[in-house]
Design a protein around this motif. Sequence first.
Motif, PDB file in Angstrom:
ATOM      1  N   GLN A 239      -0.073  -0.458   8.433  1.00 23.46           N
ATOM      2  CA  GLN A 239       0.930  -1.115   7.550  1.00 23.46           C
ATOM      3  C   GLN A 239       1.230  -0.340   6.352  1.00 23.46           C
ATOM      4  N   GLU A 240       2.603   0.037   5.889  1.00 20.17           N
ATOM      5  CA  GLU A 240       2.985   0.709   5.012  1.00 20.17           C
ATOM      6  C   GLU A 240       2.896   0.044   3.495  1.00 20.17           C
ATOM      7  N   ASP A 241       2.886   0.733   2.427  1.00 17.09           N
ATOM      8  CA  ASP A 241       2.939   0.043   1.057  1.00 17.09           C
ATOM      9  C   ASP A 241       4.288  -0.551   1.082  1.00 17.09           C
ATOM     10  N   PRO A 242       4.670  -1.563   0.523  1.00 19.48           N
ATOM     11  CA  PRO A 242       5.723  -2.452   0.590  1.00 19.48           C
ATOM     12  C   PRO A 242       7.121  -1.817  -0.167  1.00 19.48           C
ATOM     13  N   TYR A 243       6.701  -0.817  -0.966  1.00 17.79           N
ATOM     14  CA  TYR A 243       7.835  -0.373  -1.992  1.00 17.79           C
ATOM     15  C   TYR A 243       7.785   1.285  -1.682  1.00 17.79           C
ATOM     16  N   PHE A 244       8.897   1.720  -2.160  1.00 16.90           N
ATOM     17  CA  PHE A 244       9.178   3.439  -1.999  1.00 16.90           C
ATOM     18  C   PHE A 244      10.042   3.784  -3.399  1.00 16.90           C
TER      19      PHE A 244
ATOM     20  N   LYS B 188      17.747   0.285 -14.220  1.00 19.65           N
ATOM     21  CA  LYS B 188      18.214   0.241 -12.979  1.00 19.65           C
ATOM     22  C   LYS B 188      17.950   1.582 -12.094  1.00 19.65           C
ATOM     23  N   SER B 189      17.516   1.553 -11.269  1.00 19.57           N
ATOM     24  CA  SER B 189      17.115   2.482 -10.376  1.00 19.57           C
ATOM     25  C   SER B 189      18.320   3.256  -9.653  1.00 19.57           C
ATOM     26  N   PRO B 190      18.051   4.326  -9.306  1.00 19.50           N
ATOM     27  CA  PRO B 190      19.161   5.214  -8.494  1.00 19.50           C
ATOM     28  C   PRO B 190      19.346   4.862  -7.226  1.00 19.50           C
ATOM     29  N   PRO B 191      20.670   5.164  -6.530  1.00 15.82           N
ATOM     30  CA  PRO B 191      20.669   4.652  -5.194  1.00 15.82           C
ATOM     31  C   PRO B 191      19.606   5.680  -4.226  1.00 15.82           C
ATOM     32  N   ALA B 192      19.166   5.074  -3.065  1.00 19.97           N
ATOM     33  CA  ALA B 192      18.220   5.683  -2.208  1.00 19.97           C
ATOM     34  C   ALA B 192      18.820   6.515  -1.081  1.00 19.97           C
ATOM     35  N   PHE B 193      17.880   7.605  -1.146  1.00 23.32           N
ATOM     36  CA  PHE B 193      18.258   8.458   0.103  1.00 23.32           C
ATOM     37  C   PHE B 193      17.567   7.667   1.661  1.00 23.32           C
ATOM     38  N   LYS B 194      17.850   8.124   2.602  1.00 27.09           N
ATOM     39  CA  LYS B 194      17.277   7.550   3.729  1.00 27.09           C
ATOM     40  C   LYS B 194      16.030   8.474   4.036  1.00 27.09           C
ATOM     41  N   PHE B 195      14.948   7.969   4.540  1.00 28.38           N
ATOM     42  CA  PHE B 195      13.631   8.796   4.862  1.00 28.38           C
ATOM     43  C   PHE B 195      13.068   8.433   6.337  1.00 28.38           C
ATOM     44  N   TYR B 196      12.612   9.497   6.736  1.00 27.32           N
ATOM     45  CA  TYR B 196      11.506   9.354   7.929  1.00 27.32           C
ATOM     46  C   TYR B 196      10.312   8.708   7.204  1.00 27.32           C
ATOM     47  N   THR B 197       9.769   7.992   8.448  1.00 28.10           N
ATOM     48  CA  THR B 197       8.301   7.593   8.470  1.00 28.10           C
ATOM     49  C   THR B 197       7.492   8.895   8.282  1.00 28.10           C
ATOM     50  N   GLU B 198       6.364   8.709   7.712  1.00 25.47           N
ATOM     51  CA  GLU B 198       5.224  10.096   7.953  1.00 25.47           C
ATOM     52  C   GLU B 198       5.261  10.321   9.177  1.00 25.47           C
ATOM     53  N   GLU B 199       5.141   9.398  10.277  1.00 25.44           N
ATOM     54  CA  GLU B 199       4.888   9.983  11.696  1.00 25.44           C
ATOM     55  C   GLU B 199       6.176  10.485  12.273  1.00 25.44           C
ATOM     56  N   GLU B 200       7.091   9.965  12.075  1.00 30.38           N
ATOM     57  CA  GLU B 200       8.347  10.449  12.568  1.00 30.38           C
ATOM     58  C   GLU B 200       8.666  11.870  11.912  1.00 30.38           C
TER      59      GLU B 200
ATOM     60  N   LEU C 162      14.093   8.308  -4.566  1.00 34.32           N
ATOM     61  CA  LEU C 162      14.604   9.574  -4.332  1.00 34.32           C
ATOM     62  C   LEU C 162      13.619  10.485  -3.424  1.00 34.32           C
ATOM     63  N   THR C 163      12.406  10.154  -3.288  1.00 35.31           N
ATOM     64  CA  THR C 163      11.181  10.668  -2.585  1.00 35.31           C
ATOM     65  C   THR C 163      10.999   9.770  -1.405  1.00 35.31           C
ATOM     66  N   GLY C 164      11.049   8.725  -1.226  1.00 34.74           N
ATOM     67  CA  GLY C 164      10.689   8.065  -0.289  1.00 34.74           C
ATOM     68  C   GLY C 164       8.914   7.622  -0.094  1.00 34.74           C
ATOM     69  N   ILE C 165       8.471   8.370  -1.038  1.00 31.30           N
ATOM     70  CA  ILE C 165       6.805   8.129  -1.171  1.00 31.30           C
ATOM     71  C   ILE C 165       6.695   6.634  -1.506  1.00 31.30           C
ATOM     72  N   ARG C 166       5.712   6.042  -0.753  1.00 32.48           N
ATOM     73  CA  ARG C 166       5.392   4.692  -0.700  1.00 32.48           C
ATOM     74  C   ARG C 166       4.493   4.351  -1.797  1.00 32.48           C
ATOM     75  N   SER C 167       4.620   2.903  -2.244  1.00 33.44           N
ATOM     76  CA  SER C 167       4.071   2.616  -3.525  1.00 33.44           C
ATOM     77  C   SER C 167       3.476   1.111  -3.186  1.00 33.44           C
ATOM     78  N   LYS C 168       2.395   0.693  -3.690  1.00 30.98           N
ATOM     79  CA  LYS C 168       1.703  -0.903  -3.535  1.00 30.98           C
ATOM     80  C   LYS C 168       2.729  -1.572  -4.769  1.00 30.98           C
ATOM     81  N   ALA C 169       3.120  -0.991  -5.763  1.00 31.14           N
ATOM     82  CA  ALA C 169       3.764  -1.702  -6.950  1.00 31.14           C
ATOM     83  C   ALA C 169       5.143  -1.569  -6.863  1.00 31.14           C
ATOM     84  N   ALA C 170       5.836  -2.082  -7.542  1.00 30.75           N
ATOM     85  CA  ALA C 170       7.504  -1.884  -7.724  1.00 30.75           C
ATOM     86  C   ALA C 170       7.627  -0.644  -8.484  1.00 30.75           C
TER      87      ALA C 170
END
Length: 349
Positions: free
Chosen positions: A45-50, A197-209, A53-61
Amino acid sequence: MKKWAVAMAAVLLLFSGCSNKEKVKEPEKKHEVVDKVVEKEGQKQEDPYFFPLTGIRSKAAVDGRAVAVMVNNHPKARPQSGLNKADVVYEVLAEGDITRFLAVFQSEKPTNIGPVRSARDYYIELAKGLNALYIAHGWSEEAKEMLEGNYIDNLNGMVYDGTLFKRSSTRKAPHNSYITYDNILKGAEQKHYSMEKSPPAFKFYTEEESKNITGNDAKSVMITYSKSAISDSTYEYDSTLGKYKRFSGGEQTVDLDTKEPVLLDNIFIIEAVHQVIDSYGRRDIDLKSGGKGYLLQKGKVTEVEWKNKNGLIVPMKDGEEIRLVPGKTWVNVVPTNPGLQKSVSFNVN
């Protein structure tokens, strides 16, 4: 008969006891199995937030406004400070043969950033598309009108030289203006700018993809901006790290203060129409109409199109937005004349 009845009662009681014990044990066994499944699923299970601009996952907001800083790329300004912490860097020609960087920070906050250089209108538009607080020192006439007209929240060294912006004693102007992240936040507070206010997000692959990305082999790429080669850059893929190293003028791009290298996960090269508009060699650059591009990921290159999606420059293929590898991205903008084929060369070895 009485003895036989007592014996039968004892036997029934024994079987009843065994049956009850089995009923108790069965849920325990199921519970153990469930626990193992949950634990196994928990590992995947991945961390719920990312970070947007980087798609890096995070446990916190990961909420928070992006900061976009104009960074000098003159040879006398190298090595720069803070570029290794940028989520995205846009490299675009300013005037003459010199490129300039718009370094965008959101997931990481470097202590020191610079040398900070002057604003141009097309860099402002890029920052606007990211809802970023825009940082520069100086301006062109077009940029000055936009900034003084509050087109975008901004802090400029022309106003805060010696206060929020500091001059380095080891370099000469205009290659010696720096700003700390603490001073950026201080300036935002002084001007009552919201940093939420956060910037708009890019779309990202999962680490596995991202391990299964296809394309033509491209272990390194060289980008030529001019015959003088003053702003030419090279990216080399390090298969051990799974990232690209950047080189400029034959030297690896590293942080001035920490010596940490700039390591990248996506190299996005696009061509756009450039027009020289004055005797200083300043340009008007069309970053709205879209066009051809290359996207390098995991040692592979794919021919793509680029599109301005509500201010965000994104890669496209067959009408679909291509996802990025989680991590840091560098965007190189080259003129349509001479174009990608003459400005970009690949090495497959």
